[in-house]
Design an enzyme around this catalytic site. Structure first.
Site, PDB file in Angstrom:
ATOM      1  N   GLN A   1      53.444 -10.894  38.930  1.00  0.00           N
ATOM      2  CA  GLN A   1      52.068 -10.565  39.677  1.00  0.00           C
ATOM      3  C   GLN A   1      51.947 -11.609  40.882  1.00  0.00           C
ATOM      4  O   GLN A   1      52.270 -12.844  40.938  1.00  0.00           O
ATOM      5  CB  GLN A   1      50.984 -11.164  38.633  1.00  0.00           C
ATOM      6  CG  GLN A   1      49.639 -11.167  39.051  1.00  0.00           C
ATOM      7  CD  GLN A   1      49.131  -9.457  39.247  1.00  0.00           C
ATOM      8  OE1 GLN A   1      49.392  -8.713  38.448  1.00  0.00           O
ATOM      9  NE2 GLN A   1      48.635  -9.243  40.347  1.00  0.00           N
TER      10      GLN A   1
ATOM     11  N   ASP B   1      57.109  -2.307  40.116  1.00  0.00           N
ATOM     12  CA  ASP B   1      56.420  -2.428  41.202  1.00  0.00           C
ATOM     13  C   ASP B   1      56.959  -1.629  42.370  1.00  0.00           C
ATOM     14  O   ASP B   1      56.352  -1.286  43.615  1.00  0.00           O
ATOM     15  CB  ASP B   1      56.213  -4.030  41.721  1.00  0.00           C
ATOM     16  CG  ASP B   1      54.849  -4.394  41.274  1.00  0.00           C
ATOM     17  OD1 ASP B   1      53.820  -3.322  41.210  1.00  0.00           O
ATOM     18  OD2 ASP B   1      54.890  -5.615  41.248  1.00  0.00           O
TER      19      ASP B   1
ATOM     20  N   LYS C   1      46.107  -4.911  33.114  1.00  0.00           N
ATOM     21  CA  LYS C   1      47.412  -3.953  32.807  1.00  0.00           C
ATOM     22  C   LYS C   1      47.835  -4.246  31.330  1.00  0.00           C
ATOM     23  O   LYS C   1      48.515  -3.210  30.900  1.00  0.00           O
ATOM     24  CB  LYS C   1      48.452  -4.826  33.740  1.00  0.00           C
ATOM     25  CG  LYS C   1      48.088  -4.593  35.289  1.00  0.00           C
ATOM     26  CD  LYS C   1      48.906  -5.466  36.348  1.00  0.00           C
ATOM     27  CE  LYS C   1      48.501  -4.900  37.681  1.00  0.00           C
ATOM     28  NZ  LYS C   1      49.129  -5.956  38.626  1.00  0.00           N
TER      29      LYS C   1
END
Ligand code: NAP
Length: 295
Positions: free
Chosen positions: A106, A129, A62
Site C-alpha cells: 500500500q 499493481d 481491498k
C-alpha cells in the site's frame, strides 16, 4: 441510472459500484470453478506500513472485496518506523510463498522508505499493481500481463459502455505512471487515437473538446467543466479530491459533474465511479496472476 439535463437529453451515469459488483460476482464464480477443478485458490497479500487513516481504509476495503470473491487473503502490517530491510524481507518472503499469487504494498510509504526499491523487488508475476518496470514494459510493448488497477477499471467501464473503441479519439488528462500513462497505453491498444494532456499542454480545453472519450486523472477539484467537453462524449472521472463546503468535507472528482452532465453522453460520478472498479480490478489481477501461474 439516467438523469435528465435541462435540455431533457438523458445522460447515463455509469454506476461503478454496480459494475464492480457484477465483476466481483463473475470472479467469485470463476474462483469457485477453479477450486472445484482442483486448481489453487488465488491468494492476495497486502503490506501496510504505518497507521495512515486513508491507507488503512483502502486496505480494509481491498481485503473485504477479496474475501467476498473467495480469495485467500492476508495483511502484513508493519510499524511506521520499520526499516527498509524489514520491509524488503517481508516482500521476499511473500515472493516465495506458493499460496500467494498477488502482492500489493500500500502506497504511499513513510518517507524514510524507498518505494522504487520495494516496487522493483516484488516478483513481476505477483505484481498486481502493475507498477514493476517489467510490467510497465510489457504493457507499452503490447504484451500486457498485469496492468495498473485504476486504468484497467476505466477500460472495463468504457468497454461495457461503448463496446468497440476502435477509431475513437481519446484524451487522457494526466501523465502519471499509475494512471495517465497506462490509461493512454490501454486506449492505444484498443485502437483509439490518443492524446495526452498535462500541466504544460497549451490550450488543453480545445484538445479535450475533440475527445469522444475524456479521462480526467489530474487531482484538481472540478477542473473540467463543460467547455472542455464535446457534446456526446463519454467522460471518466478518476480524480478524488476532498474539498471543504461550509465546514463539511466532501469528495469531488476532477470533473464538474453537474456542468458536464448537461453535455456528455455518459459520465462516472465521484464517489461511486472509478474507485470501486479499481478495487474490483485488484481482485481481477490476483485471479489473472493465479491463472498465469497455472500455465
Ligand atoms: P499525479 O501523479 O499528481 O498526476 C497528475 C497529472 O495531472 C500530472 O501528469 C500533471 O501534469 C497533470 N496536471 C496537473 N494539473 C494539471 C492541469 N491544470 N491541467 C492539465 N494537467 C494537469 O496524480 P495521479 O496519481 O495520476 O492521480 C490523479 C487523480 O486521480 C488524483 O485525484 C488521485 O487521487 C486520483 N486517483 C484515483 C484513483 C481511484 O481509484 N479512483 C486511483 C488513483 C488516483 P504534469 O505531469 O505536467 O505535472
Amino acid at each position: 441510472m439516467q438523469i435528465k439535463t435541462p435540455t431533457e437529453t438523458p445522460v447515463k451515469v455509469i454506476d461503478g459500484r454496480q459494475l464492480a459488483d457484477v465483476l466481483i460476482e463473475e470472479m467469485t464464480q470463476e474462483v469457485n470453478e477453479r477450486i472445484q477443478q482442483g486448481l489453487s485458490q488465488p491468494g492476495l497479500a497486502v503490506v501496510l506500513v504505518g497507521e495512515d487513516p486513508a491507507s488503512t481504509i483502502y486496505v480494509r476495503n481491498k481485503i473485504r472485496c477479496a474475501e467476498k470473491a473467495g480469495l485467500f487473503s492476508l495483511v502484513k502490517h508493519l510499524d511506521a518506523s520499520c526499516t527498509q530491510k524489514t520491509l524488503e524481507d517481508v516482500v521476499v518472503e511473500l515472493n516465495e510463498r506458493e499460496d500467494i499469487h498477488g502482492i500489493l504494498v500500500q502506497l504511499p510509504l513513510p518517507q524514510h522508505l524507498s518505494e522504487a526499491r520495494i516496487i522493483n523487488l516484488i516478483d513481476p508475476t505477483k505484481d498486481i499493481d502493475g507498477f514493476h518496470p517489467v510490467n510497465v514494459g510489457l504493457l507499452s510493448s503490447g504484451q500486457a500481463k498485469l496492468v495498473p488497477c485504476t486504468p484497467l477499471g476505466c477500460m472495463e467501464m468504457l468497454n461495457r459502455e461503448m463496446g468497440d473503441l476502435s477509431g475513437k479519439h481519446a484524451v487522457v488528462i494526466g501523465r502519471s505512471n499509475i494512471v495517465g500513462k497506462p490509461m493512454a497505453n490501454l486506449l492505444l491498444q484498443a485502437n483509439c487515437t490518443v492524446s495526452i494532456v498535462h500541466s504544460k499542454t497549451l490550450e488543453p480545453e480545445a484538445l479535450c473538446r475533440q475527445a469522444d472519450i475524456l479521462v480526467a486523472a489530474v487531482g484538481v477539484a472540478e477542473l473540467v467543466d463543460k467547455n472542455w467537453v464535446k457534446p456526446g462524449a463519454v467522460v471518466i472521472d478518476v480524480g478524488i479530491n476532498a474539498i471543504d463546503i461550509d465546514g463539511k468535507r466532501k469528495l469531488v472528482g476532477d470533473v464538474n459533474f453537474a456542468d458536464v452532465a448537461e453535455k456528455c453522453r455518459a459520465i462516472t460520478p465521484v464517489p461511486g465511479g472509478v474507485g470501486p472498479m479499481t478495487i474490483a480490478c485488484l481482485i481481477k489481477n490476483t485471479l489473472t496472476a493465479a491463472k498465469q501461474r497455472d500455465m
